[in-house]
Design a protein around this motif. Sequence first.
Motif, short mmCIF file in Angstrom:
data_model
loop_
_atom_site.label_atom_id
_atom_site.label_comp_id
_atom_site.label_asym_id
_atom_site.label_seq_id
_atom_site.Cartn_x
_atom_site.Cartn_y
_atom_site.Cartn_z
N LEU A 171 0.83 -1.21 0.00
CA LEU A 171 0.00 0.00 0.00
C LEU A 171 0.87 1.26 0.00
O LEU A 171 0.56 2.23 -0.71
N ILE A 172 1.94 1.23 0.78
CA ILE A 172 2.83 2.39 0.85
C ILE A 172 3.52 2.63 -0.49
O ILE A 172 3.59 3.76 -0.98
N LEU A 173 4.02 1.54 -1.11
CA LEU A 173 4.68 1.69 -2.41
C LEU A 173 3.70 2.12 -3.49
O LEU A 173 4.05 2.88 -4.39
N LEU A 174 2.47 1.63 -3.41
CA LEU A 174 1.44 2.04 -4.37
C LEU A 174 1.12 3.51 -4.20
O LEU A 174 0.93 4.24 -5.19
N TRP A 175 1.06 3.98 -2.98
CA TRP A 175 0.77 5.38 -2.69
C TRP A 175 1.89 6.29 -3.21
O TRP A 175 1.63 7.41 -3.67
N MET A 176 3.13 5.80 -3.17
CA MET A 176 4.26 6.61 -3.63
C MET A 176 4.30 6.75 -5.15
O MET A 176 4.91 7.66 -5.68
N ARG A 177 3.68 5.81 -5.86
CA ARG A 177 3.59 5.86 -7.32
C ARG A 177 4.97 5.93 -7.98
O ARG A 177 5.16 6.60 -9.00
N PHE A 178 5.92 5.24 -7.40
CA PHE A 178 7.28 5.20 -7.97
C PHE A 178 7.57 3.75 -8.32
O PHE A 178 7.67 2.90 -7.44
N LYS A 179 7.71 3.46 -9.62
CA LYS A 179 7.86 2.08 -10.07
C LYS A 179 9.32 1.78 -10.41
O LYS A 179 9.85 2.24 -11.42
N ASN A 180 9.96 1.03 -9.54
CA ASN A 180 11.33 0.59 -9.76
C ASN A 180 11.57 -0.63 -8.88
O ASN A 180 11.49 -0.54 -7.66
N ARG A 181 11.87 -1.77 -9.50
CA ARG A 181 11.97 -3.01 -8.74
C ARG A 181 13.17 -3.01 -7.79
O ARG A 181 13.13 -3.65 -6.74
N ILE A 182 14.24 -2.30 -8.15
CA ILE A 182 15.39 -2.20 -7.25
C ILE A 182 14.99 -1.44 -5.99
O ILE A 182 15.30 -1.84 -4.87
N SER A 183 14.25 -0.35 -6.18
CA SER A 183 13.79 0.45 -5.04
C SER A 183 12.82 -0.34 -4.18
O SER A 183 12.88 -0.30 -2.94
N TYR A 184 11.91 -1.07 -4.84
CA TYR A 184 10.95 -1.88 -4.10
C TYR A 184 11.68 -2.93 -3.24
O TYR A 184 11.34 -3.15 -2.08
N GLY A 185 12.68 -3.58 -3.84
CA GLY A 185 13.42 -4.61 -3.13
C GLY A 185 14.17 -4.06 -1.92
O GLY A 185 14.13 -4.65 -0.83
N THR A 186 14.83 -2.92 -2.09
CA THR A 186 15.55 -2.32 -0.96
C THR A 186 14.59 -1.87 0.13
O THR A 186 14.90 -1.97 1.32
N ALA A 187 13.42 -1.40 -0.27
CA ALA A 187 12.42 -0.96 0.72
C ALA A 187 11.95 -2.14 1.58
O ALA A 187 11.89 -2.04 2.81
N PHE A 188 11.62 -3.25 0.94
CA PHE A 188 11.15 -4.42 1.67
C PHE A 188 12.27 -5.02 2.52
O PHE A 188 12.05 -5.43 3.66
N GLY A 189 13.48 -5.10 1.96
CA GLY A 189 14.59 -5.70 2.70
C GLY A 189 15.02 -4.89 3.90
O GLY A 189 15.28 -5.44 4.97
N ASN A 190 15.05 -3.57 3.74
CA ASN A 190 15.47 -2.70 4.85
C ASN A 190 14.36 -2.45 5.85
O ASN A 190 14.60 -2.30 7.05
#
Length: 231
Positions: free
Chosen positions: A165-184
């Motif tokens: 939900l947070i990543l969808l709200w940010m509307r920024f599509k980048n799988r590297i960014s998504y991965g670092t967000a979930f991992g961190n």
Amino acid sequence: MITAWGAFYLLWTILCYFIAKKFFMRTQKIYFSPIIIVPIFSIALILIMHHQFQDYYHYTQYLVAMLGPITVAFAIPVFRYRKMIRQYFKVLILSSGMAMLVGIFSSWALATMFDFEEIVKNSLLARSISIPFALILTEKVGGSISLIPLFTVITGLVGMLFGDLILLWMRFKNRISYGTAFGNGAHAMGIARARQRHELEGVIASLSMIISGIIMVLFAPIIVAMIKIWF
């Protein structure tokens, strides 16, 4: 020495894990994740048996002892994906470093605001890294061996449930960014969710979690000591 109750609780925990894992692999539903099912079933059993959590922890300490070898095993994915680490080295280091700073300062600020006890405050500092790293950090920051796993699991669970939900709200599509967000942000549980989303996100999340854990163990005690001196 393992007693009858010790053997029972040990087998119960392992059995719950494999059952939950089977349902999770079949349905791919977050609420069937072992990290959710096993604690719920175990807490229910403890209440039914009128036992204490300390008893359960004592009986299942052999599983906790495995966290040491697991921590060493984290070196395997680092070696396996060394090319990817070199490719995204700046992203991984910067994101992990920023996640560590945000996690420490936000935890310290909120704990101070609500006037938590010192041991609770110290235990909250390690909430954003996986349990094996968090347990190593416990002695260095003066936290509680019982509270740090609890805070770590809650952090990972919240990140896993609300990360999309947070990543969808940010509307920024980048799988590297998504991965670092979930991992961190959600460590092991974030990795599970990232792998469901995309293979690349899962790999990056895994590397981010490991790197953030290493950075946290190496530098967090120094930063915490400085915060205590300044504030």
